[in-house]
Motif scaffolding. Structure first.
Motif, mmCIF file in Angstrom:
data_model
loop_
_atom_site.group_PDB
_atom_site.id
_atom_site.type_symbol
_atom_site.label_atom_id
_atom_site.label_comp_id
_atom_site.label_asym_id
_atom_site.label_seq_id
_atom_site.Cartn_x
_atom_site.Cartn_y
_atom_site.Cartn_z
ATOM 1 N N TYR A 79 -6.753 8.451 -6.204
ATOM 2 C CA TYR A 79 -5.687 9.078 -5.418
ATOM 3 C C TYR A 79 -5.522 10.546 -5.822
ATOM 4 O O TYR A 79 -5.428 11.437 -4.975
ATOM 5 C CB TYR A 79 -4.369 8.315 -5.653
ATOM 6 N N GLU A 134 0.835 -1.219 0.000
ATOM 7 C CA GLU A 134 0.000 0.000 0.000
ATOM 8 C C GLU A 134 0.861 1.259 0.000
ATOM 9 O O GLU A 134 0.600 2.210 -0.737
ATOM 10 C CB GLU A 134 -0.929 0.016 1.241
ATOM 11 N N SER A 135 1.882 1.231 0.835
ATOM 12 C CA SER A 135 2.755 2.414 0.964
ATOM 13 C C SER A 135 3.551 2.658 -0.319
ATOM 14 O O SER A 135 3.692 3.798 -0.774
ATOM 15 C CB SER A 135 3.668 2.194 2.181
ATOM 16 N N GLN A 184 -7.408 3.418 -9.587
ATOM 17 C CA GLN A 184 -6.795 3.692 -8.281
ATOM 18 C C GLN A 184 -6.026 5.019 -8.314
ATOM 19 O O GLN A 184 -6.094 5.810 -7.381
ATOM 20 C CB GLN A 184 -5.823 2.558 -7.903
ATOM 21 N N LYS A 194 1.248 4.041 -3.065
ATOM 22 C CA LYS A 194 0.929 5.451 -2.804
ATOM 23 C C LYS A 194 2.099 6.348 -3.247
ATOM 24 O O LYS A 194 1.901 7.394 -3.859
ATOM 25 C CB LYS A 194 0.668 5.629 -1.300
ATOM 26 N N LYS A 195 3.307 5.898 -2.952
ATOM 27 C CA LYS A 195 4.512 6.645 -3.317
ATOM 28 C C LYS A 195 4.635 6.727 -4.853
ATOM 29 O O LYS A 195 4.969 7.771 -5.419
ATOM 30 C CB LYS A 195 5.735 5.928 -2.728
ATOM 31 N N PHE A 218 2.123 6.510 -7.029
ATOM 32 C CA PHE A 218 1.084 7.425 -7.522
ATOM 33 C C PHE A 218 1.487 8.882 -7.315
ATOM 34 O O PHE A 218 1.187 9.740 -8.137
ATOM 35 C CB PHE A 218 -0.253 7.143 -6.822
ATOM 36 N N GLU A 219 2.160 9.173 -6.214
ATOM 37 C CA GLU A 219 2.594 10.551 -5.944
ATOM 38 C C GLU A 219 3.604 11.018 -7.010
ATOM 39 O O GLU A 219 3.532 12.153 -7.497
ATOM 40 C CB GLU A 219 3.197 10.648 -4.535
ATOM 41 N N GLU A 231 -6.107 13.799 -3.411
ATOM 42 C CA GLU A 231 -4.991 14.713 -3.143
ATOM 43 C C GLU A 231 -5.288 16.126 -3.644
ATOM 44 O O GLU A 231 -4.904 17.110 -3.016
ATOM 45 C CB GLU A 231 -3.701 14.189 -3.797
#
Length: 378
Positions: free
Chosen positions: A220, A179-180, A216, A183-184, A186-187, A224
Protein backbone atom coordinates in the motif's frame (compact mmCIF):
# COMPACT_ATOMS: atom_id res chain seq x y z
CA UNK A 1 21.76 19.17 23.70
CA UNK A 2 23.94 22.22 23.25
CA UNK A 3 26.80 22.79 25.69
CA UNK A 4 26.81 26.61 25.81
CA UNK A 5 29.87 26.85 28.06
CA UNK A 6 31.73 24.77 30.63
CA UNK A 7 33.95 25.65 33.55
CA UNK A 8 35.09 22.43 35.22
CA UNK A 9 37.75 19.71 35.11
CA UNK A 10 37.31 15.95 35.40
CA UNK A 11 36.77 14.82 39.01
CA UNK A 12 36.67 18.45 40.17
CA UNK A 13 34.05 21.11 40.96
CA UNK A 14 32.60 23.58 38.46
CA UNK A 15 29.60 24.52 36.32
CA UNK A 16 28.22 24.11 32.81
CA UNK A 17 25.42 25.79 30.88
CA UNK A 18 23.18 23.63 28.65
CA UNK A 19 20.39 24.25 26.15
CA UNK A 20 18.03 21.25 25.65
CA UNK A 21 17.05 21.15 21.96
CA UNK A 22 15.44 17.71 21.44
CA UNK A 23 13.20 15.45 23.50
CA UNK A 24 16.06 13.05 24.34
CA UNK A 25 17.96 15.99 25.86
CA UNK A 26 15.64 16.16 28.87
CA UNK A 27 16.30 12.47 29.49
CA UNK A 28 20.05 13.18 29.38
CA UNK A 29 19.55 16.11 31.78
CA UNK A 30 17.64 13.74 34.12
CA UNK A 31 20.69 11.44 34.15
CA UNK A 32 23.05 14.38 34.63
CA UNK A 33 21.36 16.24 37.51
CA UNK A 34 21.99 14.59 40.88
CA UNK A 35 20.84 15.28 44.44
CA UNK A 36 23.19 17.84 46.01
CA UNK A 37 23.95 19.66 42.72
CA UNK A 38 22.85 23.28 42.29
CA UNK A 39 20.67 24.22 39.34
CA UNK A 40 19.94 27.67 37.96
CA UNK A 41 17.12 28.34 35.51
CA UNK A 42 14.39 30.82 34.63
CA UNK A 43 11.06 29.85 36.19
CA UNK A 44 7.55 31.23 36.54
CA UNK A 45 6.09 31.69 40.01
CA UNK A 46 2.62 32.85 41.06
CA UNK A 47 2.84 35.83 43.47
CA UNK A 48 0.11 37.72 45.31
CA UNK A 49 0.00 41.54 45.09
CA UNK A 50 -2.23 44.00 46.92
CA UNK A 51 -4.73 45.57 44.49
CA UNK A 52 -6.11 49.14 44.53
CA UNK A 53 -9.48 47.79 45.68
CA UNK A 54 -7.90 46.38 48.83
CA UNK A 55 -7.97 42.74 47.66
CA UNK A 56 -5.07 40.55 46.53
CA UNK A 57 -4.40 39.68 42.90
CA UNK A 58 -2.41 36.67 41.73
CA UNK A 59 0.24 37.41 39.13
CA UNK A 60 2.71 35.14 37.33
CA UNK A 61 6.24 36.53 37.29
CA UNK A 62 9.43 35.27 35.62
CA UNK A 63 12.35 34.69 38.00
CA UNK A 64 15.87 33.35 37.73
CA UNK A 65 16.35 30.96 40.65
CA UNK A 66 19.15 28.72 41.84
CA UNK A 67 18.27 25.72 43.96
CA UNK A 68 20.13 22.92 45.74
CA UNK A 69 18.66 19.77 44.20
CA UNK A 70 16.68 17.49 46.52
CA UNK A 71 14.69 15.44 43.97
CA UNK A 72 14.53 14.98 40.18
CA UNK A 73 11.43 13.70 38.37
CA UNK A 74 11.18 13.00 34.63
CA UNK A 75 7.71 12.90 33.04
CA UNK A 76 8.23 10.84 29.89
CA UNK A 77 4.73 11.38 28.49
CA UNK A 78 4.64 15.14 29.07
CA UNK A 79 8.35 15.46 28.28
CA UNK A 80 8.99 17.70 31.29
CA UNK A 81 11.80 17.50 33.83
CA UNK A 82 10.91 18.72 37.33
CA UNK A 83 13.71 19.47 39.77
CA UNK A 84 12.82 20.35 43.38
CA UNK A 85 15.07 21.94 45.93
CA UNK A 86 15.78 24.86 48.28
CA UNK A 87 16.35 28.33 46.87
CA UNK A 88 19.83 29.79 47.52
CA UNK A 89 19.52 33.14 45.71
CA UNK A 90 18.25 36.43 47.15
CA UNK A 91 14.90 37.23 45.56
CA UNK A 92 11.83 39.45 46.15
CA UNK A 93 9.39 36.58 45.69
CA UNK A 94 11.14 33.41 46.93
CA UNK A 95 12.96 33.48 50.26
CA UNK A 96 16.34 31.81 50.75
CA UNK A 97 15.74 28.28 52.01
CA UNK A 98 12.22 28.14 50.55
CA UNK A 99 11.35 25.11 48.40
CA UNK A 100 10.71 25.58 44.68
CA UNK A 101 10.29 23.25 41.69
CA UNK A 102 12.08 24.22 38.48
CA UNK A 103 10.55 22.79 35.29
CA UNK A 104 13.15 22.30 32.59
CA UNK A 105 11.80 22.46 29.05
CA UNK A 106 13.12 22.49 25.49
CA UNK A 107 14.81 25.72 24.28
CA UNK A 108 15.23 26.99 27.87
CA UNK A 109 18.86 27.03 29.10
CA UNK A 110 19.97 25.96 32.57
CA UNK A 111 23.23 26.12 34.54
CA UNK A 112 24.33 23.07 36.53
CA UNK A 113 27.00 23.18 39.27
CA UNK A 114 28.57 20.03 40.70
CA UNK A 115 31.17 19.40 43.38
CA UNK A 116 32.49 16.51 41.32
CA UNK A 117 32.18 16.09 37.53
CA UNK A 118 32.86 12.35 37.49
CA UNK A 119 33.25 9.92 34.60
CA UNK A 120 29.50 9.29 34.36
CA UNK A 121 28.61 13.00 34.13
CA UNK A 122 31.24 13.55 31.39
CA UNK A 123 30.03 10.48 29.48
CA UNK A 124 26.42 11.72 29.69
CA UNK A 125 27.48 15.13 28.32
CA UNK A 126 29.37 13.48 25.46
CA UNK A 127 26.31 11.40 24.53
CA UNK A 128 23.89 14.33 24.89
CA UNK A 129 25.97 16.75 22.84
CA UNK A 130 26.84 14.32 20.04
CA UNK A 131 24.59 15.34 17.11
CA UNK A 132 24.66 11.78 15.69
CA UNK A 133 23.21 10.41 18.92
CA UNK A 134 19.55 10.96 18.06
CA UNK A 135 17.13 8.12 17.37
CA UNK A 136 18.56 6.23 14.41
CA UNK A 137 16.07 3.35 14.34
CA UNK A 138 12.30 3.33 13.90
CA UNK A 139 10.06 0.30 14.41
CA UNK A 140 6.43 0.01 13.36
CA UNK A 141 4.74 -2.91 15.11
CA UNK A 142 1.39 -3.78 13.61
CA UNK A 143 -1.44 -6.25 13.36
CA UNK A 144 -4.82 -5.74 11.69
CA UNK A 145 -6.39 -2.65 13.29
CA UNK A 146 -3.49 -1.85 15.69
CA UNK A 147 -0.09 -0.22 15.12
CA UNK A 148 2.61 1.34 17.31
CA UNK A 149 5.41 3.52 15.98
CA UNK A 150 8.59 3.63 18.09
CA UNK A 151 11.68 5.77 17.73
CA UNK A 152 14.64 4.04 19.32
CA UNK A 153 17.39 6.44 20.31
CA UNK A 154 20.57 5.79 22.18
CA UNK A 155 18.93 6.43 25.50
CA UNK A 156 15.20 6.07 25.16
CA UNK A 157 12.51 4.14 23.32
CA UNK A 158 9.80 6.69 22.57
CA UNK A 159 6.28 5.73 21.46
CA UNK A 160 5.47 8.31 18.80
CA UNK A 161 2.10 7.02 17.60
CA UNK A 162 -0.58 4.47 18.40
CA UNK A 163 -3.17 3.76 15.70
CA UNK A 164 -6.23 1.71 16.52
CA UNK A 165 -9.05 1.10 14.06
CA UNK A 166 -11.99 -1.27 14.11
CA UNK A 167 -11.76 -3.71 11.19
CA UNK A 168 -14.77 -5.94 10.35
CA UNK A 169 -14.49 -9.67 9.77
CA UNK A 170 -13.14 -10.78 6.40
CA UNK A 171 -15.89 -13.32 5.71
CA UNK A 172 -19.22 -13.11 3.89
CA UNK A 173 -20.98 -9.88 2.92
CA UNK A 174 -18.71 -7.80 5.25
CA UNK A 175 -15.70 -8.30 2.92
CA UNK A 176 -16.21 -4.93 1.16
CA UNK A 177 -16.22 -3.15 4.50
CA UNK A 178 -13.09 -5.09 5.48
CA UNK A 179 -11.09 -3.87 2.46
CA UNK A 180 -12.14 -0.27 2.99
CA UNK A 181 -11.39 -0.32 6.75
CA UNK A 182 -7.97 -1.92 6.16
CA UNK A 183 -7.10 0.74 3.57
CA UNK A 184 -8.13 3.49 6.01
CA UNK A 185 -5.99 1.88 8.75
CA UNK A 186 -2.97 1.70 6.43
CA UNK A 187 -3.44 5.37 5.51
CA UNK A 188 -3.30 6.36 9.21
CA UNK A 189 -0.09 4.34 9.66
CA UNK A 190 1.43 5.95 6.53
CA UNK A 191 0.59 9.42 7.84
CA UNK A 192 2.24 8.59 11.19
CA UNK A 193 5.35 7.37 9.35
CA UNK A 194 5.54 10.58 7.29
CA UNK A 195 5.00 12.76 10.35
CA UNK A 196 7.36 11.12 12.85
CA UNK A 197 10.21 9.58 10.84
CA UNK A 198 13.00 11.89 9.69
CA UNK A 199 15.22 10.01 7.24
CA UNK A 200 17.99 12.55 7.82
CA UNK A 201 18.39 10.93 11.25
CA UNK A 202 16.72 7.51 11.09
CA UNK A 203 18.96 4.96 9.38
CA UNK A 204 16.52 2.07 9.26
CA UNK A 205 12.75 1.55 9.54
CA UNK A 206 11.56 -1.92 10.55
CA UNK A 207 7.92 -2.79 9.82
CA UNK A 208 6.95 -5.90 11.77
CA UNK A 209 3.74 -7.90 12.18
CA UNK A 210 2.35 -11.41 12.47
CA UNK A 211 1.12 -12.87 9.15
CA UNK A 212 0.99 -10.73 6.02
CA UNK A 213 -0.14 -7.39 7.49
CA UNK A 214 3.36 -5.92 7.09
CA UNK A 215 3.55 -7.03 3.43
CA UNK A 216 0.10 -5.59 2.68
CA UNK A 217 1.08 -2.29 4.31
CA UNK A 218 4.38 -2.14 2.40
CA UNK A 219 2.54 -2.70 -0.90
CA UNK A 220 0.00 0.00 0.00
CA UNK A 221 2.79 2.40 1.00
CA UNK A 222 4.76 1.91 -2.26
CA UNK A 223 1.63 2.28 -4.41
CA UNK A 224 0.65 5.49 -2.62
CA UNK A 225 4.22 6.81 -2.76
CA UNK A 226 4.26 6.34 -6.54
CA UNK A 227 0.74 7.77 -6.97
CA UNK A 228 1.35 10.86 -4.80
CA UNK A 229 5.05 11.21 -5.61
CA UNK A 230 6.08 10.84 -1.94
CA UNK A 231 9.83 11.36 -2.55
CA UNK A 232 10.77 10.58 1.06
CA UNK A 233 9.38 7.03 0.68
CA UNK A 234 10.64 6.48 -2.88
CA UNK A 235 14.19 7.64 -2.13
CA UNK A 236 14.50 5.65 1.11
CA UNK A 237 12.88 2.41 -0.09
CA UNK A 238 16.01 0.34 0.68
CA UNK A 239 16.04 1.51 4.32
CA UNK A 240 12.54 0.14 5.03
CA UNK A 241 12.64 -3.55 5.92
CA UNK A 242 10.12 -6.18 7.01
CA UNK A 243 10.34 -8.50 10.00
CA UNK A 244 8.13 -10.92 11.90
CA UNK A 245 6.51 -9.86 15.20
CA UNK A 246 4.11 -11.87 17.37
CA UNK A 247 1.74 -8.88 17.69
CA UNK A 248 1.37 -5.11 17.30
CA UNK A 249 1.89 -4.51 21.05
CA UNK A 250 5.03 -3.04 22.66
CA UNK A 251 6.09 -6.30 24.33
CA UNK A 252 6.84 -7.69 20.84
CA UNK A 253 9.57 -5.08 20.33
CA UNK A 254 12.23 -7.18 22.06
CA UNK A 255 11.63 -10.13 19.75
CA UNK A 256 11.88 -7.89 16.67
CA UNK A 257 15.20 -6.40 17.82
CA UNK A 258 16.46 -9.92 18.63
CA UNK A 259 15.92 -11.33 15.14
CA UNK A 260 19.21 -11.94 13.23
CA UNK A 261 17.95 -10.30 10.01
CA UNK A 262 17.11 -7.07 11.86
CA UNK A 263 20.30 -7.23 13.95
CA UNK A 264 22.51 -7.34 10.84
CA UNK A 265 20.81 -4.24 9.43
CA UNK A 266 20.87 -2.20 12.62
CA UNK A 267 24.18 -3.47 14.03
CA UNK A 268 25.63 0.04 14.35
CA UNK A 269 22.88 1.42 16.55
CA UNK A 270 23.43 1.39 20.30
CA UNK A 271 20.14 -0.45 20.79
CA UNK A 272 21.43 -3.37 18.72
CA UNK A 273 24.76 -3.50 20.59
CA UNK A 274 22.94 -3.67 23.93
CA UNK A 275 20.50 -6.35 22.73
CA UNK A 276 23.48 -8.39 21.48
CA UNK A 277 25.38 -8.01 24.78
CA UNK A 278 22.34 -9.10 26.78
CA UNK A 279 21.82 -12.05 24.44
CA UNK A 280 25.45 -13.13 24.95
CA UNK A 281 25.07 -12.84 28.72
CA UNK A 282 21.98 -15.10 28.79
CA UNK A 283 23.67 -17.60 26.46
CA UNK A 284 26.69 -17.70 28.78
CA UNK A 285 24.44 -18.08 31.83
CA UNK A 286 22.80 -21.10 30.18
CA UNK A 287 25.83 -22.79 28.60
CA UNK A 288 28.73 -21.90 30.92
CA UNK A 289 27.22 -20.45 34.11
CA UNK A 290 30.62 -20.11 35.85
CA UNK A 291 31.50 -17.40 33.29
CA UNK A 292 28.43 -15.23 33.96
CA UNK A 293 27.28 -13.50 37.13
CA UNK A 294 24.75 -10.90 38.26
CA UNK A 295 23.92 -8.93 41.39
CA UNK A 296 26.11 -6.19 42.95
CA UNK A 297 28.07 -8.48 45.31
CA UNK A 298 28.99 -11.15 42.74
CA UNK A 299 29.94 -8.53 40.14
CA UNK A 300 32.08 -6.68 42.71
CA UNK A 301 33.97 -9.87 43.59
CA UNK A 302 34.47 -10.68 39.90
CA UNK A 303 35.89 -7.19 39.37
CA UNK A 304 38.27 -7.57 42.36
CA UNK A 305 39.63 -10.67 40.61
CA UNK A 306 39.95 -8.74 37.28
CA UNK A 307 37.62 -11.29 35.70
CA UNK A 308 35.12 -8.97 33.97
CA UNK A 309 35.15 -9.03 30.18
CA UNK A 310 31.77 -7.27 29.65
CA UNK A 311 29.87 -5.29 32.27
CA UNK A 312 26.13 -4.68 31.82
CA UNK A 313 24.42 -2.05 34.03
CA UNK A 314 21.22 -0.03 34.03
CA UNK A 315 21.51 3.75 34.31
CA UNK A 316 19.04 3.73 37.24
CA UNK A 317 21.83 2.37 39.52
CA UNK A 318 23.65 5.70 39.14
CA UNK A 319 20.59 7.68 40.24
CA UNK A 320 20.91 6.41 43.80
CA UNK A 321 20.38 9.28 46.25
CA UNK A 322 23.25 7.92 48.34
CA UNK A 323 26.36 9.61 46.90
CA UNK A 324 28.65 6.82 48.18
CA UNK A 325 26.60 4.20 46.28
CA UNK A 326 26.73 6.22 43.05
CA UNK A 327 30.50 6.67 43.52
CA UNK A 328 30.90 2.91 44.05
CA UNK A 329 29.27 2.18 40.67
CA UNK A 330 31.24 4.95 38.91
CA UNK A 331 34.48 3.45 40.30
CA UNK A 332 33.39 -0.04 39.21
CA UNK A 333 32.88 1.13 35.61
CA UNK A 334 36.23 2.94 35.56
CA UNK A 335 37.97 -0.15 36.98
CA UNK A 336 36.46 -2.49 34.35
CA UNK A 337 37.48 -0.09 31.54
CA UNK A 338 40.99 0.36 32.98
CA UNK A 339 41.65 -3.38 32.75
CA UNK A 340 40.36 -3.67 29.18
CA UNK A 341 36.74 -4.65 29.82
CA UNK A 342 33.74 -3.46 27.78
CA UNK A 343 30.96 -1.53 29.55
CA UNK A 344 27.33 -1.23 28.40
CA UNK A 345 25.14 1.24 30.31
CA UNK A 346 21.53 0.29 29.54
CA UNK A 347 18.79 2.90 29.59
CA UNK A 348 15.98 1.95 31.97
CA UNK A 349 13.62 3.28 29.28
CA UNK A 350 14.83 0.75 26.70
CA UNK A 351 13.30 -2.71 26.38
CA UNK A 352 16.73 -4.29 27.02
CA UNK A 353 17.22 -2.07 30.09
CA UNK A 354 13.89 -3.19 31.52
CA UNK A 355 14.97 -6.80 31.06
CA UNK A 356 18.33 -6.23 32.78
CA UNK A 357 16.56 -4.44 35.65
CA UNK A 358 14.74 -7.70 36.41
CA UNK A 359 18.19 -9.23 37.07
CA UNK A 360 19.13 -6.63 39.74
CA UNK A 361 20.26 -4.15 37.08
CA UNK A 362 23.89 -5.37 37.00
CA UNK A 363 25.50 -8.38 35.32
CA UNK A 364 28.82 -9.45 33.81
CA UNK A 365 30.32 -11.84 31.28
CA UNK A 366 33.63 -13.14 32.68
CA UNK A 367 37.03 -13.73 31.06
CA UNK A 368 37.49 -16.98 32.97
CA UNK A 369 35.21 -19.20 35.11
CA UNK A 370 34.56 -18.34 38.78
CA UNK A 371 32.59 -21.41 39.96
CA UNK A 372 32.92 -20.49 43.67
CA UNK A 373 30.72 -17.37 43.15
CA UNK A 374 27.64 -19.60 43.32
CA UNK A 375 28.51 -20.45 46.94
CA UNK A 376 28.68 -16.77 47.96
CA UNK A 377 25.40 -15.28 49.13
CA UNK A 378 24.21 -12.44 46.85
Amino acid sequence: MKLVHRNFARNGPGSAKFLPEEEDDLWHAYNLIAVGDTLQAVTVRKVLRDSASGGRDAERVKLKLEIVVESVDYDKEGNVLRVRGKNITENDHVKIGQFHTLELELKRPFVLRKENWDWLALDTIQQACDPTASADLAVILMQEGLAHLFLIGRSITATRARIETSIPRKHGPAIAGYESALKKFFEHVLQALLKHIDFEVVQCVVIASPGFTKDQFRDYMHLEAARRDLRVIIENKSRIILAHAPSGYKHSLKEVLDSPSVMSLIKDTKAAQEVQALKEFFAMLTNDSARACYGPKHVEIANDRLAIQTLLMTDSLFRNTDIATRKKYVNLVESVKKFGGIVHIFSSMHVSGEQLAQLTGIAAILRFPLPDLEDIEM
